[in-house]
Design an enzyme around this catalytic site. Structure first.
Site, PDB file in Angstrom:
ATOM      1  N   SER A 119     -11.322 -11.162  -7.384  1.00 54.17           N
ATOM      2  CA  SER A 119     -10.647 -10.272  -6.108  1.00 54.17           C
ATOM      3  C   SER A 119     -12.183  -9.545  -5.491  1.00 54.17           C
ATOM      4  CB  SER A 119     -10.047  -8.995  -6.204  1.00 54.17           C
ATOM      5  OG  SER A 119      -9.829  -8.128  -5.708  1.00 54.17           O
ATOM      6  N   SER A 120     -11.950  -9.967  -4.538  1.00 53.76           N
ATOM      7  CA  SER A 120     -13.477  -9.452  -3.240  1.00 53.76           C
ATOM      8  C   SER A 120     -14.051  -7.547  -3.882  1.00 53.76           C
ATOM      9  CB  SER A 120     -13.536  -9.561  -2.406  1.00 53.76           C
ATOM     10  OG  SER A 120     -12.136  -8.587  -1.444  1.00 53.76           O
ATOM     11  N   CYS A 121     -13.391  -6.961  -4.233  1.00 56.99           N
ATOM     12  CA  CYS A 121     -13.661  -5.843  -4.824  1.00 56.99           C
ATOM     13  C   CYS A 121     -14.069  -5.025  -5.909  1.00 56.99           C
ATOM     14  CB  CYS A 121     -12.377  -4.824  -5.111  1.00 56.99           C
ATOM     15  SG  CYS A 121     -11.358  -5.290  -6.761  1.00 56.99           S
ATOM     16  N   TYR A 148      -9.883  -1.849 -11.668  1.00 62.44           N
ATOM     17  CA  TYR A 148      -9.430  -3.154 -11.663  1.00 62.44           C
ATOM     18  C   TYR A 148     -10.220  -4.231 -11.298  1.00 62.44           C
ATOM     19  CZ  TYR A 148      -6.897  -7.514  -9.147  1.00 62.44           C
ATOM     20  OH  TYR A 148      -6.539  -8.175  -9.266  1.00 62.44           O
ATOM     21  N   LYS A 152     -11.836  -7.691 -13.256  1.00 59.70           N
ATOM     22  CA  LYS A 152     -12.450  -8.674 -12.877  1.00 59.70           C
ATOM     23  C   LYS A 152     -13.231  -8.959 -13.106  1.00 59.70           C
ATOM     24  CE  LYS A 152      -8.548  -9.792 -11.886  1.00 59.70           C
ATOM     25  NZ  LYS A 152      -7.223 -11.246 -12.529  1.00 59.70           N
ATOM     26  N   HIS A 191       0.045  -3.604  -1.258  1.00 59.46           N
ATOM     27  CA  HIS A 191      -1.319  -3.455  -0.111  1.00 59.46           C
ATOM     28  C   HIS A 191      -0.600  -3.454   1.031  1.00 59.46           C
ATOM     29  CE1 HIS A 191      -3.008  -5.562  -4.291  1.00 59.46           C
ATOM     30  NE2 HIS A 191      -3.862  -5.813  -3.468  1.00 59.46           N
TER      31      HIS A 191
HETATM   32  O1  GFB Z   1      -4.281  -3.742   0.775  1.00 59.00           O
HETATM   33  P1  GFB Z   1      -5.429  -2.353  -0.049  1.00 59.00           P
HETATM   34  O2  GFB Z   1      -4.290  -0.917  -0.532  1.00 59.00           O
HETATM   35  O3  GFB Z   1      -6.380  -3.057  -0.515  1.00 59.00           O
HETATM   36  O4  GFB Z   1      -5.425  -1.584   1.650  1.00 59.00           O
HETATM   37  P2  GFB Z   1      -7.611  -2.121  -1.211  1.00 59.00           P
HETATM   38  C1  GFB Z   1      -5.802  -1.954   2.687  1.00 59.00           C
HETATM   39  C2  GFB Z   1      -6.775  -0.188   3.432  1.00 59.00           C
HETATM   40  O5  GFB Z   1      -5.287  -0.377   4.741  1.00 59.00           O
HETATM   41  C3  GFB Z   1      -6.830   0.618   3.083  1.00 59.00           C
HETATM   42  C4  GFB Z   1      -5.391   0.658   4.475  1.00 59.00           C
HETATM   43  O6  GFB Z   1      -8.350   1.136   4.176  1.00 59.00           O
HETATM   44  C5  GFB Z   1      -6.030   1.695   3.650  1.00 59.00           C
HETATM   45  O7  GFB Z   1      -5.793   3.292   3.967  1.00 59.00           O
HETATM   46  N1  GFB Z   1      -3.388   1.414   4.437  1.00 59.00           N
HETATM   47  C6  GFB Z   1      -3.090   1.757   5.783  1.00 59.00           C
HETATM   48  C7  GFB Z   1      -2.385   0.709   3.555  1.00 59.00           C
HETATM   49  N2  GFB Z   1      -1.597   1.987   5.467  1.00 59.00           N
HETATM   50  C8  GFB Z   1      -1.749   1.890   4.146  1.00 59.00           C
HETATM   51  C9  GFB Z   1      -0.338   1.475   4.128  1.00 59.00           C
HETATM   52  O8  GFB Z   1       0.985   1.692   4.154  1.00 59.00           O
HETATM   53  N3  GFB Z   1       0.018   0.728   2.320  1.00 59.00           N
HETATM   54  C10 GFB Z   1      -1.873   0.230   1.847  1.00 59.00           C
HETATM   55  N4  GFB Z   1      -1.492   0.194   0.262  1.00 59.00           N
HETATM   56  N5  GFB Z   1      -2.947   0.379   2.632  1.00 59.00           N
HETATM   57  C11 GFB Z   1      -7.160  -3.056  -3.076  1.00 59.00           C
HETATM   58  C12 GFB Z   1      -8.052  -2.749  -4.345  1.00 59.00           C
HETATM   59  O9  GFB Z   1      -7.518  -2.524  -1.591  1.00 59.00           O
HETATM   60  O10 GFB Z   1      -7.728  -4.656  -2.588  1.00 59.00           O
HETATM   61  C13 GFB Z   1      -6.994  -3.584  -5.190  1.00 59.00           C
HETATM   62  O11 GFB Z   1      -7.179  -1.461  -4.518  1.00 59.00           O
HETATM   63  C14 GFB Z   1      -7.401  -5.437  -4.502  1.00 59.00           C
HETATM   64  O12 GFB Z   1      -7.999  -3.860  -5.998  1.00 59.00           O
HETATM   65  C15 GFB Z   1      -6.921  -5.688  -3.522  1.00 59.00           C
HETATM   66  O13 GFB Z   1      -8.684  -5.745  -5.104  1.00 59.00           O
HETATM   67  C16 GFB Z   1      -7.268  -7.012  -2.932  1.00 59.00           C
HETATM   68  O14 GFB Z   1      -8.319  -4.188   0.099  1.00 59.00           O
HETATM   69  O15 GFB Z   1      -7.765  -1.001  -0.329  1.00 59.00           O
END
Ligand code: GFB
Length: 331
Positions: A119-121, A148, A152, A191
């Site tokens: 993952s890019s994280c 996570y 990875k 996500h």
């Molecule tokens: O997709 P997401 O959970 O992944 O969140 P990350 C991306 C962005 O969307 C963050 C915003 O800035 C969240 O605050 N966001 C806005 C929301 N509304 C929402 C919502 O309703 N749900 C969610 N989930 N986000 C993940 C990692 O990070 O990326 C994992 O935690 C993994 O480990 C994944 O690597 C690809 O990009 O922030």
């Protein structure tokens, strides 16, 4: 086996090989299975009730008897920013176990080739943009997903260690944020794309006046349609044999606010968007440098508009899966 510690291109054909896709029920695994089957490649899978991928004895026994030629590690415990932050032990422990069992078991059972998906994280919270592969381990990780990410990074290192010590042709690919069919559409744990598609859709159905989105809307994310990732997986298996992991992305990113407006349009919601600043933003910038993959000869082909429309259609046609907890699924 290929013991190359430089980054060699090669020609390896999947035709006639038996490919085990671990995590076939998840978004990535199911896309890889679809892609391989389209090419007529023989695909093997294991069901969760028979082989618990966290159990090394079970995984070892399965691989010893199945003896796949090729293994794709698309199995993982996955979730969005809040799930990562809330269940650190699950994300670290389960992912370490799954990948260690699959990588070691594949080596012992004599697999010719293995592709590990990360993952890019994995990259530091503050990295050069776009993020090159060699930014790995150059700084502190984003706290919301460090568990996570550590798992990875360990997976990448396992592939490199088996290559270095045993000459195993084990490679790693790091996709950007993924979306598409078979995603996990949970409002809290998923996500951002599946969460927003569902939240805006349900708000539109109920006639709500507003939808709440998390954070400030200012972080930028690079979104890759999962069928494009599956295509890249096949490409890398057939054309890459090297020590370094390879970034897989589109090369472009958008703000979460822009994403929310697009989801609003796609779902037909006509109310307002409110930002909940008590929820985390996560890392601000995460666009990856995909020059290495481009130089090998691959680029993504699905536009964001098309991909999002396909993901939304899939959600509408599969409402039950919408709230289900996914089996081992890679994201
Ligand atoms: O997709 P997401 O959970 O992944 O969140 P990350 C991306 C962005 O969307 C963050 C915003 O800035 C969240 O605050 N966001 C806005 C929301 N509304 C929402 C919502 O309703 N749900 C969610 N989930 N986000 C993940 C990692 O990070 O990326 C994992 O935690 C993994 O480990 C994944 O690597 C690809 O990009 O922030």
């Amino acid at each position: 086996m290929n013991a190359d510690l430089t980054n060699a291109s090669l020609t390896y054909r999947l035709a006639g090989k038996r490919v085990y896709v671990a995590g076939h029920r998840g978004m990535v695994g199911s896309a890889v299975v679809r892609r391989l089957q389209r090419d007529g490649v023989e695909v093997m899978t294991s069901s969760r009730d028979k082989v618990d991928l966290r159990d090394s004895a079970a995984v070892g026994a399965f691989l010893k008897s199945a003896k796949p030629d090729v293994v794709v590690v698309a199995a993982a415990k996955v979730g969005g920013i809040l799930a990562n932050d809330t269940y650190p032990a699950d994300f670290l422990y389960e992912n370490l176990m799954i990948e260690a069992n699959l990588i070691h078991g594949s080596f012992v059972s004599g697999a010719e080739k293995l592709l590990f998906l990360g993952s890019s994280c994995i990259y530091p919270k503050v990295s050069p943009q776009p993020i090159p592969e060699d930014a790995l381990l150059t700084g502190p990780l984003e706290p919301t997903n460090e568990w996570y990410a550590i798992a990875k990074i360990a997976g990448i290192k396992l592939c490199q260690a088996y290559r270095k010590q045993h000459g195993a042709d084990f490679i790693s690919a790091m996709p950007s944020n993924l979306y598409g069919p078979n995603d996990y559409f949970d409002p809290e744990k998923s996500h951002v794309i599946p969460a927003l598609l569902r939240r805006f859709h349900e708000a539109e159905q109920r006639g709500d006046r507003e939808v709440v989105c998390w954070g400030t809307g200012t972080p930028r994310r690079e979104f890759l349609y999962v069928d494009d990732l599956a295509d890249a997986c096949v490409f890398l298996l057939e054309n890459y044999s090297g020590y370094d992991h390879i970034n897989v992305g589109t090369g472009s990113d958008i703000t979460i606010a822009e994403l929310s407006e697009t989801v609003k349009r796609v779902t037909g919601f006509s109310g307002a968007i409110r930002w909940d600043h008590s929820k985390p933003d996560g890392t601000m910038l995460k666009r990856m440098d995909t020059a290495r993959l481009a130089s090998l000869g691959w680029k993504s082909s699905t536009s964001f508009e098309d991909g999002l429309a396909k993901a939304y259609r899939w959600y509408l046609e599969n409402p039950v899966r919408g709230g289900e907890v996914p089996a081992a699924a890679q994201h």
